[in-house]
Enzyme design. Structure first.
Site, PDB file in Angstrom:
ATOM      1  N   CYS A   1       0.850  -1.188   0.000  1.00 47.00           N
ATOM      2  CA  CYS A   1       0.000   0.000   0.000  1.00 47.00           C
ATOM      3  C   CYS A   1       0.886   1.239   0.000  1.00 47.00           C
ATOM      4  O   CYS A   1       2.012   1.209   0.491  1.00 47.00           O
ATOM      5  CB  CYS A   1      -0.871  -0.029   1.270  1.00 47.00           C
ATOM      6  N   GLY A   2       0.385   2.329  -0.533  1.00 47.42           N
ATOM      7  CA  GLY A   2       1.131   3.577  -0.497  1.00 47.42           C
ATOM      8  C   GLY A   2       1.413   4.047   0.919  1.00 47.42           C
ATOM      9  O   GLY A   2       2.343   4.813   1.149  1.00 47.42           O
TER      10      GLY A   2
END
Length: 164
Positions: free
Chosen positions: A40-41
């Protein structure tokens, strides 16, 4: 038991290592519970979570990572892969649960309870939602993914939970 009478300490998980993980074992200690994902970012937040764990664990704080694959399949790995990723990339040594659902009807009961305590907006809508639990087991505050673990907002909530 009704949701009003429950506390975070009434819930149990299985650890990432496959062992029972009862939040009752942490009764009287503040918790920072975060739904996590490896792809995930927001994944770099693991570094700040580990820093908070190191900074406040002697005061009783427990950081608990709860891996979930509920958002865009960003936690596809098995337990060993998740553990290796967290350890190698971020030096994580705070407790991690097994991968669970955190949204919808299949959500782990703790996340259903957190949503009932914090209101509809507190239900995880992405990875890295943060929940600060006080020594009494009640929700102090919650934060969306965009609020970093090292932010002043989270620090204020942790200070309140730690009783400072």
């Amino acid at each position: 038991m009704s949701d009003e009478k429950k506390t975070a300490y009434d819930f149990t998980f299985t650890s990432l290592k496959g062992e029972p993980l009862s939040l009752a074992d942490f009764a009287g200690r503040p918790l920072l519970i975060v739904n996590t994902a490896s792809k995930c970012g927001f994944t770099p937040q693991y570094k700040e979570l580990e820093a908070l764990w190191k900074k406040h664990r002697d005061e009783g704080l427990v950081v608990l990572g709860v891996p979930s694959n509920d958002f865009s399949n960003q936690e596809p790995g098995n337990a060993a892969e998740i553990e290796n990723f967290c350890e190698i990339n971020f030096g994580v040594d705070f407790p991690l649960t097994e991968k669970v659902h955190v949204k919808g009807r299949e959500a782990h009961p703790l996340f259903q309870w957190l949503g009932s305590q914090g209101g509809i907006l507190s239900k995880p809508r992405w990875n890295f939602y943060k929940y600060v639990i006080g020594r009494d087991g009640k929700l102090v505050d919650w934060f969306a993914s965009t609020t970093t673990p090292g932010s002043a907002k989270v620090e204020r909530a942790l200070k309140k939970a730690l009783g400072e």
